[in-house]
Design a protein around this motif. Sequence first.
Motif, short mmCIF file in Angstrom:
data_model
loop_
_atom_site.label_atom_id
_atom_site.label_comp_id
_atom_site.label_asym_id
_atom_site.label_seq_id
_atom_site.Cartn_x
_atom_site.Cartn_y
_atom_site.Cartn_z
N ARG A 138 0.84 -1.21 0.00
CA ARG A 138 0.00 0.00 0.00
C ARG A 138 0.87 1.25 0.00
NH1 ARG A 138 -1.96 2.78 4.63
NH2 ARG A 138 -3.63 4.26 4.12
N ILE A 139 1.86 1.29 0.89
CA ILE A 139 2.73 2.46 0.96
C ILE A 139 3.63 2.54 -0.26
CG2 ILE A 139 4.56 3.58 2.32
CD1 ILE A 139 3.26 2.42 4.82
N LEU A 140 4.02 1.39 -0.81
CA LEU A 140 4.84 1.38 -2.02
C LEU A 140 4.07 1.96 -3.20
CD1 LEU A 140 7.54 0.61 -3.29
CD2 LEU A 140 6.62 -1.70 -3.66
N ARG A 141 2.79 1.64 -3.30
CA ARG A 141 1.96 2.24 -4.37
C ARG A 141 1.87 3.76 -4.20
NH1 ARG A 141 -1.30 -2.38 -3.58
NH2 ARG A 141 -2.66 -1.18 -2.19
N MET A 142 1.73 4.21 -2.96
CA MET A 142 1.68 5.65 -2.71
C MET A 142 3.00 6.31 -3.09
SD MET A 142 -0.26 5.43 0.99
CE MET A 142 -0.01 7.15 1.41
N ALA A 143 4.12 5.63 -2.78
CA ALA A 143 5.44 6.18 -3.12
C ALA A 143 5.62 6.27 -4.64
CB ALA A 143 6.54 5.33 -2.49
N ASN A 144 5.15 5.25 -5.35
CA ASN A 144 5.25 5.29 -6.81
C ASN A 144 4.40 6.42 -7.40
OD1 ASN A 144 6.97 3.08 -6.87
ND2 ASN A 144 5.31 1.59 -7.07
N GLU A 145 3.23 6.63 -6.81
CA GLU A 145 2.37 7.72 -7.28
C GLU A 145 3.02 9.07 -7.01
OE1 GLU A 145 -0.96 9.57 -9.00
OE2 GLU A 145 -0.20 7.52 -9.07
N HIS A 146 3.69 9.19 -5.85
CA HIS A 146 4.40 10.44 -5.55
C HIS A 146 5.55 10.66 -6.51
CE1 HIS A 146 7.49 12.92 -3.51
NE2 HIS A 146 6.44 13.65 -3.17
N ASP A 147 6.25 9.60 -6.88
CA ASP A 147 7.33 9.72 -7.87
C ASP A 147 6.80 10.29 -9.18
OD1 ASP A 147 8.95 8.62 -5.97
OD2 ASP A 147 8.97 6.62 -6.85
N ARG A 148 5.59 9.89 -9.53
CA ARG A 148 5.01 10.33 -10.80
C ARG A 148 4.50 11.76 -10.74
NH1 ARG A 148 0.20 10.53 -13.36
NH2 ARG A 148 -0.92 9.87 -11.48
N THR A 149 3.90 12.13 -9.60
CA THR A 149 3.23 13.45 -9.52
C THR A 149 4.02 14.49 -8.75
OG1 THR A 149 2.02 12.83 -7.51
CG2 THR A 149 1.00 12.28 -9.63
N GLY A 150 4.82 14.04 -7.75
CA GLY A 150 5.53 14.99 -6.90
C GLY A 150 4.61 15.74 -5.96
#
Length: 383
Positions: A138-150
């Motif tokens: 769950r947190i890994l998916r959030m981190a990947n989304e942050h990488d994409r959007t900042g």
Amino acid sequence: MERAQRNFLMVGVIALAVSLIGLFRDPAHFWQSYLFGFIFWSGLTLGCLGIFFLHNVVGGNWGVAIRRLVESGVQTLKLVALFAIPIFFAMSSLYSWTHADVRAHSFAVGHKAAYMNVPFFIARTVLYFVLWFFLGFRILRMANEHDRTGDPALFKRIKGASAPALLIFVLSTTYAFIDWIMSLEPDWYSTIYPWMFTVGEVLMTFAFMIALLVLLSKHEPLASFVTPQHYHDLSNLMLAFTMLWAYMSFAQFLIIWAENLPDEIPWYVRRFSGGWGYIAFSIAIFQFCVPFFLLLMRFIKKNPNLLRVVAMWMVVMRILDVFWIVVPAFRQRGLEVYWTDIVAPIGLGGIWLAYFIRNLKARPLLVPNDPRNTYGGTAAHGH
């Protein structure tokens, strides 16, 4: 990476296939070796999960350099869950408390019998993996989304979710190591033991990550990003966990040895006699004393090649430490090493490393939008 992945997978599959010969010729020793290998490689995965949560909570540029490595280790949870399944079918061979005569002799107290039974053991193990899967991915998916959007708000959510996740991680691994390892000797119990084992796994993971970072930093994109300060910070963390592991290990030993109680002291007597004592003293000297003094020296902590040697040595000593903790529970007459003790862990390890590299190849090694990048290196090469 392609070549390394193929080689590790080939070695792992061949070694695991060869070790299966032991399953038919000597099942008891095969399962002991398999459990030893499972404990070691699952510890590396769980160490990655713990460091992942820790870095999200405390921040720091030290974690930016190894972030993709750690996240690739978190993703190996799927493989480790598969590794755990065969143990369910070998519990009567591994865990003496599954036998009626042992239960009648050892479990005078009712709560032990209620806790140590096969269905509950399997249910708890499944629960541990469900928790780790839910929190980690769950947190890994959030981190990947942050990488994409900042998105700064998403970064705060990651930090907020990682704090309780870190607490749950510590508690769940504590019970997991009680179930998987400490219950091998059902009459023995130590409150500090599972915490000590968790710290040891995180220490080994830091050492593994440092050795791998030095190797990868010889090439782009890490070559222009990693600085001596990264190595200095990571080696300080390895030193801190070395000291914490040594403190817990010595505290447990001192209390149990001083009390000299008949239901506690046999655990150490077993591991200090019949040849096991040589391994014990080797662990004390080469997993604590020598690395402790080496990691106090600044020139070693900022020299990648020297630091890599220390880190790889720590991983080797951790293998020996896990062997010393797990295997004497079965071989109480003295030090005995079987060929499956080498082949089975190599088989599991080759497959684990191949899957780890597969995860590592899937994404850029550096993240351009990580706000914790403060050392002046550039992550632009990560695209």
